[in-house]
Design a protein around this motif. Structure first.
Motif, short mmCIF file in Angstrom:
data_model
loop_
_atom_site.label_atom_id
_atom_site.label_comp_id
_atom_site.label_asym_id
_atom_site.label_seq_id
_atom_site.Cartn_x
_atom_site.Cartn_y
_atom_site.Cartn_z
N PHE A 251 -19.43 15.15 9.26
CA PHE A 251 -19.98 14.69 10.53
C PHE A 251 -20.63 15.86 11.24
O PHE A 251 -20.41 17.02 10.90
CB PHE A 251 -18.90 14.04 11.41
N VAL A 252 -21.43 15.53 12.27
CA VAL A 252 -22.07 16.56 13.07
C VAL A 252 -22.31 16.01 14.48
O VAL A 252 -22.52 14.81 14.66
CB VAL A 252 -23.41 17.03 12.44
N THR A 253 -22.25 16.91 15.45
CA THR A 253 -22.58 16.58 16.83
C THR A 253 -23.47 17.70 17.37
O THR A 253 -23.07 18.86 17.38
CB THR A 253 -21.32 16.44 17.71
N VAL B 17 -30.26 14.96 16.02
CA VAL B 17 -29.60 15.82 15.03
C VAL B 17 -30.63 16.57 14.17
O VAL B 17 -30.48 17.76 13.92
CB VAL B 17 -28.65 14.98 14.14
N THR C 229 -21.76 10.36 11.29
CA THR C 229 -20.69 10.56 10.33
C THR C 229 -21.09 10.11 8.94
O THR C 229 -22.11 9.43 8.76
CB THR C 229 -19.41 9.81 10.79
N GLY D 129 -18.65 19.75 13.92
CA GLY D 129 -19.07 19.23 12.62
C GLY D 129 -18.34 19.87 11.47
O GLY D 129 -17.71 20.91 11.62
N GLU D 130 -18.41 19.20 10.36
CA GLU D 130 -17.93 19.68 9.07
C GLU D 130 -19.00 19.30 8.05
O GLU D 130 -19.42 18.13 8.00
CB GLU D 130 -16.60 19.02 8.69
N THR E 296 -24.72 12.32 17.38
CA THR E 296 -23.55 12.54 16.52
C THR E 296 -23.56 11.49 15.43
O THR E 296 -23.94 10.34 15.68
CB THR E 296 -22.22 12.54 17.32
#
Length: 178
Positions: free
Chosen positions: A84-86, A39, A103, A79-80, A101
């Protein structure tokens, strides 16, 4: 971090140096520490913990040994901000892909469409994910390591613990027709 590197050192495996009840400790799971290598873009990565902490967790440490630091391609899959992100990244000097990923404090299931993988090829998905009982407060070390054969037409659902994550190496096996 999609446009350039930042300074952050992931890979902390001693998640309870002040005890699990300690206030001043990483609010993360072991799987999230692995996901951070993908990430967070940094061409100079390191293993940030003491050797004895890696020796106590050699199976998850394998991801740190395998992950590259130089990428040919980076894709923000989902993601937001603040939630969270991927991220998927293709290694610069191989046909392997990596996915991270993670959270926030909320556990969630993340659905990942694998269409970013090269079409017509099979990959071994080496998955490092939060265990069924994982959470950063009481079970930060609960991790499941599993392997699956996947292609670009597959998808995965990854359960993320509170402040958890998942890291995957997609190791090229062959073209699908072979």
């Amino acid at each position: 971090m999609l446009s350039g590197p930042m300074d952050f050192t992931p890979g902390i495996f001693d998640l309870s140096f002040n005890g699990l009840e300690g206030e001043n400790r990483p609010r993360t799971t072991l799987a999230k520490q692995l996901a951070l290598y993908v990430v967070i873009y940094s061409p100079i990565q390191m293993a940030a913990d003491l050797p004895r902490n890696y020796e106590a967790n050699l199976k998850p440490f394998q991801f740190i040994l395998d992950v590259t630091t130089d990428w040919q391609e980076s894709i923000a899959l989902a993601g937001e901000v603040g939630e969270f992100v991927t991220i998927a990244r293709k290694a610069k000097d191989s046909d392997d892909w990596f996915l991270g990923t993670l959270t926030d404090e909320n556990k969630r299931n993340v659905h990942v469409d694998l269409s970013f993988l090269d079409a017509g090829k099979k990959y071994e998905a080496q998955i490092y994910r939060d265990g069924n009982d994982a959470n950063w407060q009481t079970k930060p070390y609960d991790i499941i390591i599993e392997n699956k054969v996947v292609t670009s037409s597959d998808s995965l659902t990854l359960p993320l613990a509170t402040s958890g994550g998942a890291a995957i190496r997609f190791k090229l096996l062959s073209a699908s027709g072979e």
